[in-house]
Enzyme design. Structure first.
Site, short mmCIF file in Angstrom:
data_model
loop_
_atom_site.label_atom_id
_atom_site.label_comp_id
_atom_site.label_asym_id
_atom_site.label_seq_id
_atom_site.Cartn_x
_atom_site.Cartn_y
_atom_site.Cartn_z
N HIS A 1 0.76 -1.30 -0.03
CA HIS A 1 0.10 -0.02 -0.04
C HIS A 1 0.81 1.03 0.06
O HIS A 1 2.14 1.25 0.46
CB HIS A 1 -0.83 0.16 1.14
CG HIS A 1 -0.28 -0.02 2.35
ND1 HIS A 1 0.39 1.01 3.13
CD2 HIS A 1 0.14 -0.97 3.26
CE1 HIS A 1 1.33 0.75 4.12
NE2 HIS A 1 0.97 -0.71 4.35
N ASP B 1 4.14 -4.53 3.63
CA ASP B 1 5.49 -4.45 3.40
C ASP B 1 6.20 -5.78 3.90
O ASP B 1 7.31 -6.45 3.23
CB ASP B 1 6.34 -3.26 4.20
CG ASP B 1 6.07 -3.26 5.56
OD1 ASP B 1 5.09 -3.80 6.04
OD2 ASP B 1 6.61 -2.49 6.26
#
Ligand SMILES: *[C@@H]1O[C@H](CO)[C@@H](O)[C@H](O)[C@H]1NC(C)=O
Ligand SMILES: *[C@@H]1O[C@H](CO)[C@@H](O)[C@H](O)[C@H]1NC(C)=O
Ligand SMILES: *[C@@H]1O[C@H](CO)[C@@H](O)[C@H](O)[C@H]1NC(C)=O
Ligand SMILES: *[C@@H]1O[C@H](CO)[C@@H](O)[C@H](O)[C@H]1NC(C)=O
Ligand SMILES: *[C@@H]1O[C@H](CO)[C@@H](O)[C@H](O)[C@H]1NC(C)=O
Ligand SMILES: *[C@@H]1O[C@H](CO)[C@@H](O)[C@H](O)[C@H]1NC(C)=O
Ligand SMILES: *[C@@H]1O[C@H](CO)[C@@H](O)[C@H](O)[C@H]1NC(C)=O
Length: 442
Positions: A71, A324
């Site tokens: 994101h 991540d």
């Protein structure tokens, strides 16, 4: 007279035979870019790269692209936001008669999260708007992959279910599909809290009962953070800054930059501190989600296995959005990291594992399948730069022959058994194959 064409040809700006500006930069400034020290919490920044052009190599065409993306730029999470607010309140309450030195700005500082509803979400305005960056990236990929788009069918975009990930996927989709967004793509939300999904997820580490991200507990930098605290207390007395506060300031700097485009904490901290902050995070993540922990490649191996399968099929475009740490698992499983350990005595300046290079906000890894004179090759593009597969770059544009690539990325360890999954849990990804067009998530 000089012209743009002349500039390109001679690599210098030439007027009437006189060289006005050097064509080659003699200054290496990239190393000072503060975005390279914001530990992956700060705004997107491209990988430093290796000088390989992004152009498709001669006599090649792109046949397939698989995107796996984090994101975009976001606000802090609720729990870290609480910590920042507490830190902010403490600094504001300090009895300072003379605001001076690097922390003088605290006199006028306002807290950077306007509303507690903002926590956990993407930034939506300003210089580093996470949603705008995802949209722009969508338009960029449409330009690059336009020939792969079949406008007569619906294309899925897969997103882990947290709001910021789905919001990023939608923004990307709006950029990629433009006015056709509502009818040409289908956002497929992949539940990230339902652990019974096993391997059929974009957050496989969370569904793996044996994945223990606290298995190792490595960190770095205590002495350097104390030195930095002493420096700030000497120049800006009265705040009683501690070594732990330096770590808080580092991420405060990153998130405030995401939100406001700038943070005075970034200016207050020394480069010596930033280098240690970055390394501290790299060491921690390396042993949690990177090659330092042997379950990383197991969790990421699920995506690598799906990647291998898709590379041997005809589908042309695959877009997936997650977080991540899942991207780190995937990068590890794909063999893209060559470091085998990171020491905690000194900064390993020569490592390739730098979280700000690998997984900044909005990080993206693209796997491109190329057809070059009837032979298949693969190129990986990490954060907008060609990132050759270590040990496999003999092909055009430093690509890797497909057959060799499949050998490299095929997982050695089985997720289901290493994770000790219950018998009824899915053992591999199926959503890439069994999705159904629906528009309710768009
Ligand atoms: C800083 O430490 C001094 C001495 O320990 C103490 O008197 C003072 O209240 C502390 N100030 C803050 C802001 O914590
Ligand atoms: C603030 O510091 C000044 C100067 O050191 C001192 O006179 C004053 O009493 C302090 N005020 C509080 C509320 O501690
Ligand atoms: C994910 O699954 C959990 C457990 O089944 C459920 O409670 C939750 O609502 C689901 N989330 C989404 C976004 O569908
Ligand atoms: C994870 O590993 C740490 C360190 O070995 C251990 O203390 C902890 O209990 C483990 N957690 C789980 C859930 O097994
Ligand atoms: C990971 O290493 C541990 C020893 O630290 C070992 O017990 C375990 O079997 C290994 N797991 C995998 C998946 O290789
Ligand atoms: C590669 O491209 C050529 C020319 O467009 C085409 O004839 C051939 O079928 C393609 N090969 C593969 C393996 O897709
Ligand atoms: C990879 O996928 C294949 C099916 O395509 C499956 O048979 C195999 O078990 C998977 N391997 C791992 C390690 O997940």
């Amino acid at each position: 007279m000089f012209s743009f064409a002349t500039t390109l040809l001679v690599g210098a700006i030439v007027a009437n035979g006189l060289i006005l500006h050097p064509g080659y930069d003699q200054v290496a400034t990239d190393q000072y870019n503060l975005l390279k020290f914001m530990i992956g919490a700060g705004p997107f920044v491209e990988h430093s790269g290796f000088g390989i052009p992004l152009d498709t190599p001669p006599h090649c065409e792109i046949e397939q692209a698989q995107l796996f993306m984090r994101h975009g730029e976001r606000f802090p999470t609720k729990s870290s936001g609480k910590q920042y607010k507490k830190f902010y309140d403490r600094l504001k309450k300090a009895n300072i008669t003379d605001y001076k030195g690097p922390l003088a700005f605290i006199e006028d500082l306002e807290y950077f999260v306007p509303d507690s509803d903002n926590y956990d979400l993407e930034t939506t305005r300003g210089l580093y708007s996470g949603l705008l960056n995802a949209f722009k990236f969508g338009t960029y990929l449409r330009e690059r992959y336009d020939s792969l788009v079949d406008t007569s069918s619906v294309l899925p975009i897969f997103a882990a279910s947290e709001d910021r990930v789905v919001d990023t996927a939608r923004s990307f989709g709006r950029g990629f599909f433009g006015p056709d967004y509502a009818t040409s793509c289908s956002i497929q939300v992949v539940n990230e809290t339902d652990t019974s999904k096993g391997a059929n997820a974009l957050t496989t580490k969370d569904n793996c009962p044996t994945y223990n991200s606290s298995f190792y507990d490595y960190s770095f930098g205590d002495e350097i953070f104390q030195r930095e605290a002493d420096r700030l207390n000497e120049l800006s007395p009265g705040f009683n800054i501690t070594a732990d506060d330096i770590i808080t300031m580092g991420t405060y700097c990153a998130y405030e930059t995401n939100v406001k485009g700038h943070s005075s904490f970034c200016d207050a901290l020394s480069r010596e501190a930033f280098i240690a902050l970055q390394y501290n995070n790299d060491v921690t993540k390396f042993y949690q989600f990177g090659p330092g922990y042997n379950m990383s490649a197991v969790a990421g191996g699920v995506y690598a296995n799906a990647t291998a399968k898709l590379l041997q099929e005809d589908g042309k475009l695959w877009f997936s959005f997650s977080h991540d740490n899942d991207l780190l698992n995937y990068i590890t499983a794909l063999g893209l990291i060559t470091d085998t350990e990171l020491g905690t005595e000194d900064v390993d300046f020569h490592r390739s594992f730098k979280t700000s290079e690998l997984v900044p906000q909005g990080a993206r890894l693209i796997i491109e399948k190329l057809n070059c004179s009837d032979t298949s090759f693969v190129r990986t593009i990490l954060n907008d730069k060609v990132y050759p597969v270590p040990g496999c770059s003999s092909g055009p544009g430093y690509s890797c022959p497909l057959e060799d690539y499949l050998d490299i990325i095929t997982p050695e360890v089985d997720y289901a058994s290493a994770c000790e999954l219950p018998d009824d849990a899915p053992k591999e990804i199926s959503f890439y194959w069994d999705w159904k067009p629906t528009f309710e998530n768009n």
